[in-house]
Scaffold this motif. Structure first.
Motif, PDB file in Angstrom:
ATOM      1  N   UNK A 114       0.843  -1.203   0.000  1.00  0.00           N
ATOM      2  CA  UNK A 114       0.000   0.000   0.000  1.00  0.00           C
ATOM      3  C   UNK A 114       0.877   1.252   0.000  1.00  0.00           C
ATOM      4  N   UNK A 115       0.468   2.246  -0.738  1.00  0.00           N
ATOM      5  CA  UNK A 115       1.259   3.477  -0.781  1.00  0.00           C
ATOM      6  C   UNK A 115       1.110   4.249   0.530  1.00  0.00           C
ATOM      7  N   UNK A 116       2.058   5.141   0.762  1.00  0.00           N
ATOM      8  CA  UNK A 116       2.038   5.935   1.998  1.00  0.00           C
ATOM      9  C   UNK A 116       0.763   6.742   2.170  1.00  0.00           C
ATOM     10  N   UNK A 117       0.269   7.274   1.031  1.00  0.00           N
ATOM     11  CA  UNK A 117      -0.939   8.110   1.103  1.00  0.00           C
ATOM     12  C   UNK A 117      -2.127   7.278   1.566  1.00  0.00           C
ATOM     13  N   UNK A 118      -2.233   6.043   1.014  1.00  0.00           N
ATOM     14  CA  UNK A 118      -3.328   5.156   1.413  1.00  0.00           C
ATOM     15  C   UNK A 118      -3.245   4.813   2.904  1.00  0.00           C
ATOM     16  N   UNK A 119      -2.025   4.480   3.356  1.00  0.00           N
ATOM     17  CA  UNK A 119      -1.836   4.145   4.772  1.00  0.00           C
ATOM     18  C   UNK A 119      -2.208   5.348   5.635  1.00  0.00           C
ATOM     19  N   UNK A 120      -1.737   6.512   5.204  1.00  0.00           N
ATOM     20  CA  UNK A 120      -2.022   7.744   5.948  1.00  0.00           C
ATOM     21  C   UNK A 120      -3.517   7.997   6.053  1.00  0.00           C
ATOM     22  N   UNK A 121      -4.210   7.878   4.912  1.00  0.00           N
ATOM     23  CA  UNK A 121      -5.657   8.111   4.903  1.00  0.00           C
ATOM     24  C   UNK A 121      -6.374   7.131   5.831  1.00  0.00           C
ATOM     25  N   UNK A 122      -5.938   5.857   5.768  1.00  0.00           N
ATOM     26  CA  UNK A 122      -6.563   4.830   6.609  1.00  0.00           C
ATOM     27  C   UNK A 122      -6.367   5.176   8.089  1.00  0.00           C
ATOM     28  N   UNK A 123      -5.165   5.638   8.438  1.00  0.00           N
ATOM     29  CA  UNK A 123      -4.886   5.986   9.837  1.00  0.00           C
ATOM     30  C   UNK A 123      -5.759   7.158  10.286  1.00  0.00           C
ATOM     31  N   UNK A 124      -5.898   8.167   9.406  1.00  0.00           N
ATOM     32  CA  UNK A 124      -6.693   9.353   9.766  1.00  0.00           C
ATOM     33  C   UNK A 124      -8.167   8.971   9.919  1.00  0.00           C
ATOM     34  N   UNK A 125      -8.694   8.274   8.923  1.00  0.00           N
ATOM     35  CA  UNK A 125     -10.117   7.914   8.955  1.00  0.00           C
ATOM     36  C   UNK A 125     -10.400   6.978  10.126  1.00  0.00           C
ATOM     37  N   UNK A 126      -9.506   6.000  10.334  1.00  0.00           N
ATOM     38  CA  UNK A 126      -9.673   5.074  11.453  1.00  0.00           C
ATOM     39  C   UNK A 126      -9.707   5.808  12.788  1.00  0.00           C
ATOM     40  N   UNK A 127      -8.756   6.741  12.978  1.00  0.00           N
ATOM     41  CA  UNK A 127      -8.693   7.494  14.232  1.00  0.00           C
ATOM     42  C   UNK A 127      -9.960   8.328  14.431  1.00  0.00           C
ATOM     43  N   UNK A 128     -10.408   8.969  13.324  1.00  0.00           N
ATOM     44  CA  UNK A 128     -11.620   9.794  13.400  1.00  0.00           C
ATOM     45  C   UNK A 128     -12.839   8.962  13.793  1.00  0.00           C
ATOM     46  N   UNK A 129     -12.986   7.795  13.160  1.00  0.00           N
ATOM     47  CA  UNK A 129     -14.137   6.934  13.449  1.00  0.00           C
ATOM     48  C   UNK A 129     -14.109   6.464  14.908  1.00  0.00           C
ATOM     49  N   UNK A 130     -12.917   6.064  15.370  1.00  0.00           N
ATOM     50  CA  UNK A 130     -12.798   5.598  16.753  1.00  0.00           C
ATOM     51  C   UNK A 130     -13.114   6.746  17.718  1.00  0.00           C
ATOM     52  N   UNK A 131     -12.652   7.951  17.380  1.00  0.00           N
ATOM     53  CA  UNK A 131     -12.938   9.112  18.228  1.00  0.00           C
ATOM     54  C   UNK A 131     -14.436   9.394  18.287  1.00  0.00           C
ATOM     55  N   UNK A 132     -15.089   9.387  17.118  1.00  0.00           N
ATOM     56  CA  UNK A 132     -16.537   9.632  17.076  1.00  0.00           C
ATOM     57  C   UNK A 132     -17.268   8.559  17.882  1.00  0.00           C
ATOM     58  N   UNK A 133     -16.822   7.318  17.724  1.00  0.00           N
ATOM     59  CA  UNK A 133     -17.407   6.217  18.500  1.00  0.00           C
ATOM     60  C   UNK A 133     -17.242   6.440  19.992  1.00  0.00           C
ATOM     61  N   UNK A 134     -16.034   6.892  20.393  1.00  0.00           N
ATOM     62  CA  UNK A 134     -15.781   7.092  21.817  1.00  0.00           C
ATOM     63  C   UNK A 134     -16.622   8.247  22.370  1.00  0.00           C
TER      64      UNK A 134
END
Lengths: 229, 122
Positions: A1-21
């Motif tokens: 996976x390219x860096x941009x894809x990994x980066x996007x996944x990390x950002x979106x994942x963190x955001x979703x977990x934050x909203x969930x919390x």
């Protein structure tokens, strides 16, 4: 996976977990459901279980982390809104924060010395009640490890946000000045975000205490290390 | 429109952040750039150099969601699990005890003085 894809996944994942919390916290308001705590544990577990190194996560995490700088600047806004209180209680805040900062640095040094830890760990723990961007260079100038210092700072913040409110209740510290000063002095911005939740004036007092505490800790740490170690 | 306003406010706040970082670097100061930027913005608001309506919406958003912005740093703890294992657990206990001590002493001290003053006025 390219860096941009990994980066996007990390950002979106963190955001979703934050909203969930946030949703969990809205339904189940308790010190142990605090969004910082729940999100940190969830993200950490996910990384550990799926064997993703921290550096990989930070390809995206760094983008979120970057906003911490402007967010600290933005604290000027609640500070400005509460300027009347600040002007009135400035001397009280300065003297109380000094008391707390001296006790924080000395108790840290003495407890670590008693537990027989090596100096580089002691130096990393000394500035734990200062905000991360101050604590890291302070630890480094003393001879500690900056990133380890950041771990202790974060733990001090979480302790403040999670346990200190109950301790305040138990000790009958109920005045907004006492709570705000105690929170900002002990637990910097993580504590301040909790104080902000109680009331804006408590948050503003906590912001001022946080700034003063960082400045005082950077001034007294070398002196107290020399004196007590 | 609301998004645009928020974006603009955050851009202004960010400008203060960069000015603060620059002052810190040039002056080789021990105070972090973000704190210098905050103090500059605070002074600019007090002296009416800046209107509060130029930054309020964006600042509100950043301050409200501070916990989100902390997640990447706090997750960094996973790099140090070995240091914190075994005897290292004691380090966390020491941080806990010392931090509660700080909160209680500074909090109790300030509350004591406030109550003394209030008695004085009665």
């Amino acid at each position: 996976m390219s860096n941009i894809m990994i980066g996007m996944a990390a950002i979106i994942g963190t955001l979703l977990i934050y909203i969930g919390s946030l949703n969990v916290y809205r339904r189940l308001r308790s010190p142990i459901t605090l969004p910082v705590l729940v999100s940190t544990i969830t993200v950490s577990l996910l990384l550990l279980v799926s064997d993703i190194p921290y550096d990989t996560y930070m390809k995206g995490g760094a983008w979120i982390d970057w906003f911490l700088g402007p967010a600290v600047v933005a604290l000027a806004y609640p500070l400005y809104k509460q300027r009347a209180i600040l002007k009135r209680f400035m001397f009280l805040i300065v003297s109380s924060v000094t008391v707390g900062a001296v006790i924080g640095v000395s108790s840290g040094i003495l407890l670590l010395k008693w537990a027989d830890f090596e100096p580089s760990i002691i130096y990393s723990l000394v500035p734990k009640n200062a905000t991360t961007p101050v604590a890291m260079p302070v630890a480094q100038s003393l001879g500690g490890v900056p990133s380890l210092a950041a771990v202790f700072v974060i733990f001090a913040g979480i302790v403040g946000a999670v346990l200190v409110p109950s301790v305040f209740k138990w000790m009958r510290i109920t005045h907004f000045l006492g709570k705000g000063i105690g929170m900002g002095t002990a637990s910097h911005a993580i504590g301040t975000s909790k104080a902000m939740e109680n009331s804006e004036r408590e948050g503003a007092v906590s912001t001022v205490a946080m700034i003063l505490c960082a400045i005082i800790i950077s001034l007294i740490s070398p002196f107290l290390v020399f004196l007590l170690l | 429109m609301k998004m645009l306003t928020i974006g603009l406010h955050i851009a202004i706040v960010t400008m203060f952040y960069y000015i603060g970082m620059w002052i810190q670097r040039v002056g080789d100061l021990f105070i972090p750039g973000s704190i210098i930027g905050m103090m500059l913005l605070f002074v600019a608001l007090l002296t009416n150099l800046m209107e509060v309506t130029w930054i309020d919406k964006g600042s509100d958003l950043l301050v409200t969601h501070l916990p989100l912005l902390f997640i990447p740093v706090t997750v960094g703890v996973i790099q140090y699990l070995d240091v914190l294992a075994g005897k290292g657990m004691l380090l966390l206990v020491i941080v806990l005890v010392s931090t509660i001590l700080v909160a209680v002493t500074s909090g109790a001290f300030s509350q004591f003085i406030v109550h003394q003053k209030e008695k004085h006025y009665e």
